[in-house]
Design an enzyme around this catalytic site. Sequence first.
Site: not given
Length: 350
Positions: A81, A183, A185, A187
């Site tokens: 990452k 959330g 966004g 996704v």
Amino acid sequence: MPTAWGLPDFDEHEGVHLFSDPDSGLRAIVAIHSTKLGPAAGGVRFWHYASDERALTDALRLSRGMSFKNAMAGLELGGGKGVVLADRPGATISTAQLEAFGRAVESLGGRYVTAEDVGMSEARMKVIAGQTRYVSGLPVASGAAGGDPGPYTAHGVYLGVKAAAARGLGATDMKGVRVAIQGLGSVGGGLARLLARDGAVLTLADVDEGRANAMAGELGATVVAPEAILVQDVDLVSPNALGAILTEASIADLKARVIAGGANNQLATPADGQRVHDRGILYAPDYVINAGGIINVGLEYLGHGDEAEVMARIARIPDRLVEVWDESERSGEPAAHVADRIARGLIGRG
């Protein structure tokens, strides 16, 4: 920057690389957890952290999660990452910083393959790709594997949510199932639209109040404050923002019988997996349910198949979840621990 060795989330990572480019102002971390199955693949996020230690902890946790995710998805990839540190909330990453990060990735000689994550975009990945060949998630021709991973992650999470609702609620479809989505966004928003199409009853929350209200108007959903979303009286809660939101306190307040969402590292600590299990809540391990995006960009990088192959592999996500849940029932172990055990075995750390 603190040393990684002393942090609780250091898990025998193969490498933790710190990069600084004074000319552009870039400060970045690349954590490589494992290359047992192939090059360490995982996105890069651009984010502001309260401290360097939190940034390093995030990189460690996310890279380990990518090792497990790629292994469980059957990809010939390890886990890594990238984290580019924003100097303040709401900052914008510059072209010079993107180029500097690309050079940093190139310097690792292919041990880490980067892709799009929070705060990045296809356009920004193209800039990075101008400096390194070790990048995926670039714009592609219609029908090819690759491009923005968000819609593919959303599709996989949607399939996983339906499997979780069937397993934990006995739901034959999503009509009337009460779902709280944290959330909105790429996704979470994509998931909300898919579930609304199926007739789910949605409660939404996002730190961007305007985005939450706009989507609620579009889908006929209810909006609540971000801090209230996890405690809603719903059937299923779907975390799709940042991680570490399932804590001892938040788990105790949950009313939902199922947790299934696309956020990485939803459990704040390993003990929280046990807490969820002890409450009789069905949990979809995050790196199993949210693998759609890395399946897409991973197959792009590896050159294995087209979009049809991507979708076929994403369609197997519910089967992998069922495998975990079945073993959890047989062994009495929490689903989160079962998934970790399977993934560790796949990367030779069992």
